[in-house]
Motif scaffolding. Structure first.
Motif, PDB file in Angstrom:
ATOM      1  N   GLY A 167       0.803  -1.207   0.000  1.00 53.46           N
ATOM      2  CA  GLY A 167       0.000   0.000   0.000  1.00 53.46           C
ATOM      3  C   GLY A 167       0.839   1.262   0.000  1.00 53.46           C
ATOM      4  N   PRO A 168       0.177   2.403  -0.153  1.00 59.83           N
ATOM      5  CA  PRO A 168       0.901   3.678  -0.246  1.00 59.83           C
ATOM      6  C   PRO A 168       1.480   4.176   1.070  1.00 59.83           C
ATOM      7  CG  PRO A 168      -1.468   4.047  -0.346  1.00 59.83           C
ATOM      8  CD  PRO A 168      -1.258   2.562  -0.408  1.00 59.83           C
ATOM      9  N   PHE A 169       0.981   3.676   2.204  1.00 64.57           N
ATOM     10  CA  PHE A 169       1.501   4.122   3.500  1.00 64.57           C
ATOM     11  C   PHE A 169       1.129   3.131   4.585  1.00 64.57           C
ATOM     12  CE2 PHE A 169      -2.733   6.063   3.156  1.00 64.57           C
ATOM     13  CZ  PHE A 169      -3.303   5.692   4.369  1.00 64.57           C
ATOM     14  N   ALA A 170       1.794   3.292   5.722  1.00 62.96           N
ATOM     15  CA  ALA A 170       1.432   2.579   6.942  1.00 62.96           C
ATOM     16  C   ALA A 170       1.527   3.582   8.085  1.00 62.96           C
ATOM     17  CB  ALA A 170       2.348   1.386   7.169  1.00 62.96           C
TER      18      ALA A 170
ATOM     19  N   ALA B  75       2.748   9.591  16.741  1.00 56.63           N
ATOM     20  CA  ALA B  75       2.140   8.810  15.662  1.00 56.63           C
ATOM     21  C   ALA B  75       2.639   9.366  14.337  1.00 56.63           C
ATOM     22  CB  ALA B  75       0.619   8.889  15.737  1.00 56.63           C
ATOM     23  N   GLY B  76       3.112   8.464  13.473  1.00 55.64           N
ATOM     24  CA  GLY B  76       3.650   8.896  12.208  1.00 55.64           C
ATOM     25  C   GLY B  76       3.114   8.079  11.049  1.00 55.64           C
ATOM     26  N   LEU B  77       3.100   8.704   9.887  1.00 51.97           N
ATOM     27  CA  LEU B  77       2.726   8.030   8.652  1.00 51.97           C
ATOM     28  C   LEU B  77       4.019   7.728   7.896  1.00 51.97           C
ATOM     29  CD1 LEU B  77      -0.212   8.976   6.364  1.00 51.97           C
ATOM     30  CD2 LEU B  77       2.032   8.615   5.371  1.00 51.97           C
ATOM     31  N   VAL B  78       4.235   6.460   7.578  1.00 47.14           N
ATOM     32  CA  VAL B  78       5.483   6.057   6.916  1.00 47.14           C
ATOM     33  C   VAL B  78       5.191   5.686   5.465  1.00 47.14           C
ATOM     34  CG1 VAL B  78       5.270   3.675   7.777  1.00 47.14           C
ATOM     35  CG2 VAL B  78       7.493   4.528   7.020  1.00 47.14           C
ATOM     36  N   ALA B  79       6.021   6.227   4.567  1.00 50.00           N
ATOM     37  CA  ALA B  79       5.878   5.940   3.136  1.00 50.00           C
ATOM     38  C   ALA B  79       7.223   6.191   2.470  1.00 50.00           C
ATOM     39  CB  ALA B  79       4.811   6.826   2.508  1.00 50.00           C
ATOM     40  N   GLY B  80       7.687   5.210   1.709  1.00 52.69           N
ATOM     41  CA  GLY B  80       8.898   5.404   0.928  1.00 52.69           C
ATOM     42  C   GLY B  80      10.130   5.771   1.731  1.00 52.69           C
ATOM     43  N   GLY B  81      10.295   5.169   2.914  1.00 51.16           N
ATOM     44  CA  GLY B  81      11.484   5.455   3.713  1.00 51.16           C
ATOM     45  C   GLY B  81      11.436   6.788   4.434  1.00 51.16           C
TER      46      GLY B  81
ATOM     47  N   PHE C 101       7.840 -10.150  25.875  1.00 48.05           N
ATOM     48  CA  PHE C 101       7.490 -11.419  25.236  1.00 48.05           C
ATOM     49  C   PHE C 101       6.512 -11.269  24.071  1.00 48.05           C
ATOM     50  CE2 PHE C 101       8.520 -15.738  27.281  1.00 48.05           C
ATOM     51  CZ  PHE C 101       9.834 -15.372  27.496  1.00 48.05           C
ATOM     52  N   THR C 102       6.114 -10.023  23.750  1.00 47.67           N
ATOM     53  CA  THR C 102       5.258  -9.822  22.575  1.00 47.67           C
ATOM     54  C   THR C 102       5.826  -8.705  21.704  1.00 47.67           C
ATOM     55  OG1 THR C 102       3.347 -10.420  23.962  1.00 47.67           O
ATOM     56  CG2 THR C 102       2.880  -9.581  21.763  1.00 47.67           C
ATOM     57  N   PRO C 103       6.888  -8.954  20.957  1.00 44.78           N
ATOM     58  CA  PRO C 103       7.338  -7.956  19.979  1.00 44.78           C
ATOM     59  C   PRO C 103       6.223  -7.674  18.988  1.00 44.78           C
ATOM     60  CG  PRO C 103       9.027  -9.643  20.311  1.00 44.78           C
ATOM     61  CD  PRO C 103       7.764 -10.139  20.985  1.00 44.78           C
ATOM     62  N   LEU C 104       6.002  -6.389  18.724  1.00 39.41           N
ATOM     63  CA  LEU C 104       4.865  -5.982  17.907  1.00 39.41           C
ATOM     64  C   LEU C 104       5.316  -4.990  16.836  1.00 39.41           C
ATOM     65  CD1 LEU C 104       1.695  -6.357  17.880  1.00 39.41           C
ATOM     66  CD2 LEU C 104       1.599  -4.161  19.085  1.00 39.41           C
ATOM     67  N   GLY C 105       4.799  -5.164  15.622  1.00 38.09           N
ATOM     68  CA  GLY C 105       5.072  -4.212  14.560  1.00 38.09           C
ATOM     69  C   GLY C 105       5.950  -4.792  13.471  1.00 38.09           C
ATOM     70  N   PRO C 106       6.470  -3.908  12.595  1.00 39.75           N
ATOM     71  CA  PRO C 106       6.764  -2.506  12.879  1.00 39.75           C
ATOM     72  C   PRO C 106       5.614  -1.519  12.718  1.00 39.75           C
ATOM     73  CG  PRO C 106       7.615  -3.100  10.723  1.00 39.75           C
ATOM     74  CD  PRO C 106       7.081  -4.376  11.339  1.00 39.75           C
ATOM     75  N   TYR C 107       4.630  -1.818  11.856  1.00 40.04           N
ATOM     76  CA  TYR C 107       3.636  -0.803  11.527  1.00 40.04           C
ATOM     77  C   TYR C 107       2.227  -1.372  11.590  1.00 40.04           C
ATOM     78  CZ  TYR C 107       7.946   0.795   9.275  1.00 40.04           C
ATOM     79  OH  TYR C 107       9.241   1.125   9.017  1.00 40.04           O
ATOM     80  N   LEU C 108       1.253  -0.459  11.548  1.00 39.10           N
ATOM     81  CA  LEU C 108      -0.137  -0.813  11.311  1.00 39.10           C
ATOM     82  C   LEU C 108      -0.394  -0.588   9.827  1.00 39.10           C
ATOM     83  CD1 LEU C 108      -1.877   1.076  14.282  1.00 39.10           C
ATOM     84  CD2 LEU C 108      -0.845  -1.211  14.286  1.00 39.10           C
ATOM     85  N   VAL C 109      -0.683  -1.648   9.104  1.00 39.06           N
ATOM     86  CA  VAL C 109      -0.961  -1.548   7.675  1.00 39.06           C
ATOM     87  C   VAL C 109      -2.478  -1.618   7.499  1.00 39.06           C
ATOM     88  CG1 VAL C 109      -0.599  -2.555   5.396  1.00 39.06           C
ATOM     89  CG2 VAL C 109       1.243  -2.616   7.095  1.00 39.06           C
ATOM     90  N   PRO C 110      -3.093  -0.553   6.962  1.00 37.88           N
ATOM     91  CA  PRO C 110      -4.559  -0.561   6.802  1.00 37.88           C
ATOM     92  C   PRO C 110      -5.044  -1.824   6.099  1.00 37.88           C
ATOM     93  CG  PRO C 110      -3.712   1.629   6.374  1.00 37.88           C
ATOM     94  CD  PRO C 110      -2.512   0.741   6.536  1.00 37.88           C
ATOM     95  N   SER C 111      -6.162  -2.339   6.572  1.00 35.27           N
ATOM     96  CA  SER C 111      -6.653  -3.621   6.063  1.00 35.27           C
ATOM     97  C   SER C 111      -6.931  -3.578   4.569  1.00 35.27           C
ATOM     98  CB  SER C 111      -7.914  -4.034   6.831  1.00 35.27           C
ATOM     99  OG  SER C 111      -8.907  -3.026   6.757  1.00 35.27           O
ATOM    100  N   ALA C 112      -7.294  -2.410   4.052  1.00 38.29           N
ATOM    101  CA  ALA C 112      -7.575  -2.300   2.623  1.00 38.29           C
ATOM    102  C   ALA C 112      -6.336  -2.563   1.771  1.00 38.29           C
ATOM    103  CB  ALA C 112      -8.134  -0.914   2.307  1.00 38.29           C
ATOM    104  N   PHE C 113      -5.148  -2.395   2.351  1.00 39.20           N
ATOM    105  CA  PHE C 113      -3.910  -2.597   1.609  1.00 39.20           C
ATOM    106  C   PHE C 113      -3.411  -4.040   1.700  1.00 39.20           C
ATOM    107  CE2 PHE C 113      -2.667   2.008   2.950  1.00 39.20           C
ATOM    108  CZ  PHE C 113      -3.698   2.523   2.178  1.00 39.20           C
ATOM    109  N   VAL C 114      -4.004  -4.816   2.574  1.00 38.35           N
ATOM    110  CA  VAL C 114      -3.467  -6.154   2.868  1.00 38.35           C
ATOM    111  C   VAL C 114      -4.060  -7.221   1.965  1.00 38.35           C
ATOM    112  CG1 VAL C 114      -3.270  -7.924   4.672  1.00 38.35           C
ATOM    113  CG2 VAL C 114      -2.915  -5.518   5.239  1.00 38.35           C
ATOM    114  N   GLY C 115      -5.284  -7.023   1.513  1.00 33.35           N
ATOM    115  CA  GLY C 115      -5.919  -8.051   0.702  1.00 33.35           C
ATOM    116  C   GLY C 115      -6.523  -9.128   1.574  1.00 33.35           C
TER     117      GLY C 115
ATOM    118  N   GLY D 267       5.688  -5.775   6.488  1.00 28.27           N
ATOM    119  CA  GLY D 267       7.016  -5.383   6.917  1.00 28.27           C
ATOM    120  C   GLY D 267       7.708  -6.514   7.650  1.00 28.27           C
ATOM    121  N   ALA D 268       8.696  -6.157   8.461  1.00 27.29           N
ATOM    122  CA  ALA D 268       9.488  -7.173   9.157  1.00 27.29           C
ATOM    123  C   ALA D 268       9.963  -6.629  10.491  1.00 27.29           C
ATOM    124  CB  ALA D 268      10.686  -7.596   8.301  1.00 27.29           C
ATOM    125  N   GLN D 269      10.120  -7.528  11.443  1.00 26.80           N
ATOM    126  CA  GLN D 269      10.678  -7.165  12.740  1.00 26.80           C
ATOM    127  C   GLN D 269      11.942  -7.970  12.984  1.00 26.80           C
ATOM    128  OE1 GLN D 269       8.178  -9.937  15.829  1.00 26.80           O
ATOM    129  NE2 GLN D 269       7.159  -8.029  15.278  1.00 26.80           N
TER     130      GLN D 269
END
Length: 331
Positions: free
Chosen positions: A9-12, A25-31, A224-238, A315-317
């Motif tokens: 998607g275009p952002f997370a 809170a930040g919007l991440v796109a393209g580095g 014991f619960t590493p989380l993230g890196p981002y919230l990716v909107p469900s519309a972008f996930v398929g 993404g990846a953690q």
């Protein structure tokens, strides 16, 4: 990083800090990252990612617009990335991947017990029965166990069998209470990655076998619960039922399975949890872990190990394991 480890998607959306300053809170796109506090249209809704989720239907179009703006973007590699949301509640699904359940049943069979093939057949029949009766197995986790996607995982001094469990996590937007499976995905704002670590020796209460499992001790030490890196909107996930879940330990693939192997999909899990619990914005519904845990491989976590987890489009953690220090143990 593998191609499928890139956010889709275009952002997370995520939680960041820089230069020792407060988290935002930040919007991440393209580095790059846009501090959402600088977007006037968002107002107080930009106070945190959970505040965004509380107004998700209204906020999402504004995030699309912000992603196209010429705001004050910051380089992602100059920021610290924290757990993307602070949930009020964590609902966890156990025994939800067919191959994983079979592997665990075989691994936990006592020496001299049933033959492996019998265990496999009986476990498969049990899963078919659960699926037909629409009875997922769920329990609750503690938000205090959450840590960031690149933070160290601290292995408690008492924990002798720490294990990894990479999972797809559904992030609630609209509150959900007693919703149907047909309605459930309308309440999922985004998806993220969770590694639901387990102290295997603490799962079963051998002093009280009639009571069964001890998820408090087995699942909830700090980090014991590493989380993230981002919230990716469900519309972008398929389709959340067709994602690849991959965990590498020191570079070697240990888990590499599709969410197609789930017994209960995201919609059924969210609906089931909502029959009892009022799910709130920012809450997490963890969907279970696929085959390939340490119990299966006969190789559990040790200090110095590095876990790298990715899910298609999310993404990846990367988390390093460290032993608990003497001061932490006393605390």
């Amino acid at each position: 990083m593998e191609a499928h480890a890139q956010p889709s998607g275009p952002f997370a959306v995520g939680t960041f800090s820089g230069g020792g300053g407060p988290r935002f809170a930040g919007l991440v796109a393209g580095g790059r990252v846009l501090d959402l506090r600088t977007v006037p249209a968002l107002g107080d809704r930009a106070a945190s990612t959970r505040a965004l989720l509380e107004h998700w239907d209204d906020v999402l179009p504004l995030l699309h617009a912000a992603a196209e703006s010429d705001g004050e973007w910051l380089p992602l590699d100059e920021l610290a990335v924290h757990a993307p949301v602070e949930p009020r509640q964590i609902l966890q699904s156990g025994a939800n991947y067919r191959t994983h359940v079979v592997d665990l049943a075989v691994a936990h069979e006592p020496e001299g017990g049933r033959p492996a093939e019998q265990v496999r057949e009986e476990t498969a029949a049990m899963m078919d029965r659960r699926a037909a009766e629409d009875q997922p197995y769920m329990f609750i986790g503690l938000p205090s166990s959450v840590t960031g996607p690149y933070d160290d995982v601290v292995i408690p001094s008492w924990c002798k069998k720490p294990d990894w469990e990479l999972e797809l996590a559904a992030v609630i937007g609209r509150p959900a209470y007693r919703v149907s499976a047909d309605e459930a995905l309308e309440h999922v704002a985004a998806y993220t990655i969770a590694n639901d670590l387990t102290a295997r020796e603490a799962v079963f209460r051998r002093d009280m076998p009639e009571i069964g499992t001890d998820w408090l001790r087995a699942k909830n030490p700090p980090t014991f619960t590493p989380l993230g890196p981002y919230l990716v909107p469900s519309a972008f996930v398929g389709d959340p039922g067709d994602l690849r879940v991959t965990l590498r330990l020191n570079g070697d693939a240990m888990q590499d399975e599709s969410t197609k192997d789930m017994i209960f999909g995201v919609a059924r899990l969210v609906a089931y949890a909502s029959q009892t619990v009022r799910l709130l914005p920012g809450d997490l519904v963890l969907t279970g872990s696929p085959a390939g845990n340490g119990m299966h491989w006969g190789r559990l976590l040790r200090s110095g190990d590095v876990m790298e987890g990715s899910i298609t489009g999310l993404g990846a953690q990367r988390n390093r394991c460290v032993a608990e220090s003497a001061d932490e143990g006393e605390a």
